[in-house]
Design an enzyme around this catalytic site. Sequence first.
Site, PDB file in Angstrom:
ATOM      1  N   PHE A 143      -0.254   2.355 -10.592  1.00  0.00           N
ATOM      2  CA  PHE A 143      -1.557   1.904 -10.095  1.00  0.00           C
ATOM      3  C   PHE A 143      -1.461   1.681  -8.593  1.00  0.00           C
ATOM      4  CE2 PHE A 143      -4.868  -1.077  -8.940  1.00  0.00           C
ATOM      5  CZ  PHE A 143      -5.969  -0.456  -9.494  1.00  0.00           C
ATOM      6  N   LYS A 170      -2.035  -8.487  -2.473  1.00  0.00           N
ATOM      7  CA  LYS A 170      -2.233  -9.602  -3.403  1.00  0.00           C
ATOM      8  C   LYS A 170      -1.777 -10.988  -2.914  1.00  0.00           C
ATOM      9  CE  LYS A 170      -3.087  -7.173  -7.664  1.00  0.00           C
ATOM     10  NZ  LYS A 170      -2.868  -5.722  -7.632  1.00  0.00           N
ATOM     11  N   ASP A 196       5.158   0.609  -3.115  1.00  0.00           N
ATOM     12  CA  ASP A 196       3.930  -0.172  -3.261  1.00  0.00           C
ATOM     13  C   ASP A 196       4.340  -1.509  -3.864  1.00  0.00           C
ATOM     14  OD1 ASP A 196       1.655  -1.432  -4.148  1.00  0.00           O
ATOM     15  OD2 ASP A 196       0.698   0.383  -4.921  1.00  0.00           O
TER      16      ASP A 196
HETATM   17  C1  LIG Z   1      -3.573  -4.457  -7.356  1.00  0.00           C
HETATM   18  C2  LIG Z   1      -2.769  -3.329  -6.888  1.00  0.00           C
HETATM   19  C3  LIG Z   1      -3.264  -2.410  -5.946  1.00  0.00           C
HETATM   20  C4  LIG Z   1      -4.684  -2.445  -5.448  1.00  0.00           C
HETATM   21  O1  LIG Z   1      -4.956  -3.596  -4.710  1.00  0.00           O
HETATM   22  P1  LIG Z   1      -6.474  -3.953  -4.338  1.00  0.00           P
HETATM   23  O2  LIG Z   1      -6.338  -5.126  -3.430  1.00  0.00           O
HETATM   24  O3  LIG Z   1      -7.177  -4.251  -5.624  1.00  0.00           O
HETATM   25  O4  LIG Z   1      -7.053  -2.763  -3.662  1.00  0.00           O
HETATM   26  C5  LIG Z   1      -2.425  -1.411  -5.499  1.00  0.00           C
HETATM   27  N1  LIG Z   1      -1.156  -1.321  -5.947  1.00  0.00           N
HETATM   28  C6  LIG Z   1      -0.646  -2.182  -6.844  1.00  0.00           C
HETATM   29  C7  LIG Z   1       0.775  -2.041  -7.279  1.00  0.00           C
HETATM   30  C8  LIG Z   1      -1.432  -3.210  -7.355  1.00  0.00           C
HETATM   31  O5  LIG Z   1      -0.927  -4.046  -8.271  1.00  0.00           O
END
Ligand SMILES: *Cc1c(COP(=O)(O)O)cnc(C)c1O
Length: 400
Positions: free
Chosen positions: A140, A254, A225
């Site tokens: 994701f 986050k 990420d």
């Molecule tokens: C939540 C998340 C995102 C997206 O973050 P947003 O602030 O909702 O755009 C991207 N990568 C990972 C691993 C995430 O957990």
Amino acid sequence: MAKESFDFVSANSKYVFNTYGRAPIMLVEGKGVRVKDSEGHEYLDFIGGLAACPLGHAHPVLVEAICEQAKKLIHVSNIFHIQPQIELARLLTGNSFADKAFFCNSGAEANEGAIKLTRKFFNDRGENDKYHIITMENSFHGRTLATLAATGQTKYRNGFEPHMPGFSHVPFGDYIALEDAFTENTAAVMIEPIQGEGGVRIPASDYLPKVRKLCDDKGSLLIFDEVQTGMGRTGRLFAYENFGVEPDIMTLAKGLAGGVPIGALLATDRVADAFKPGNHASTFGGNPLASAAGVAVLSEILSKGFLDRVCIMGGYLRSRLQDVAAEHKIIREVRGMGLIQAIDLNMPCADIVTVMRESGVLVNCTADTALRFLPPLIVSGPDIDEMITILEAVLTKVTV
Ligand SMILES: *Cc1c(COP(=O)(O)O)cnc(C)c1O
């Protein structure tokens, strides 16, 4: 009071886009790991704003930093130098592999920046056909068009065709599949060190070091990420520290400012230098308010003993979940590291989430069957015990 909250909850679907499957409650205040809804019910918060509240709710250090900064200056734009932004960049780079940071407002935006930076890096070297990025199935990376194309889950991508070109997906943890997917167009591998939304999946210990070496051998970049796994979640400041490898680019969001919207793109100088003035920008990114919040959060996480405590609490949560798993056959596996943990069930976990909430604990379900625990990093042993007692009661109730 009760009537008023009912009005708000039912008014939501009339006035707000119906993009979320929201729980039928409205949270109005919180302190530490506890939150209260508009009808006065209290909950133990094991969602923690989806890992965005490492210090819990109303943490005095964070509240004070936000209030003090708000009184001075909330926003000015990146036309000017911004002291809290420089401080935050210095703290992040001083405690990671990175030399420089760029600030934006969300995880998706940070990943967009990583994708753009990768393309620009090879473009600058005249390697214009090196633009392709390999990501993982079940990953994701966000909801913008580029990060959707990067995301290896069709349930998020369907309906938004045509997908942005330049991405392919291989099974997470499968080194041979990754090696086979490399072509002369491969610019980077983009990967979550631990898959979060994908169900809290941890790779074998030799996987990420092998991926690092493969990228080096092929002259490609490695992007981590860490939007979900960064900021102390795993018991180290960044998850990659658990695996003994460093990326060329890392994205954060986050937990970075304790719930104030922010995202960050970090890179080594070699890579970061590809962005010249005018190549990338954000109106709000790293503004004084968000950056001051980030400095407060990071300082707290870096304070003596904080991360050791996350390790201890993570180990405790895990062992308690394993105890529960030994008693309940519906649990197939306990997975996690530090304070990102999940129990994988042999059935969908949506109903359990509902009963847990009605019993006073907030948890969420990801990848259909993984009940995920992302408590604030300040969670205590008694908080965990209280959650476990309720979890056991709920599992007993649901499975008979
Ligand atoms: C939540 C998340 C995102 C997206 O973050 P947003 O602030 O909702 O755009 C991207 N990568 C990972 C691993 C995430 O957990």
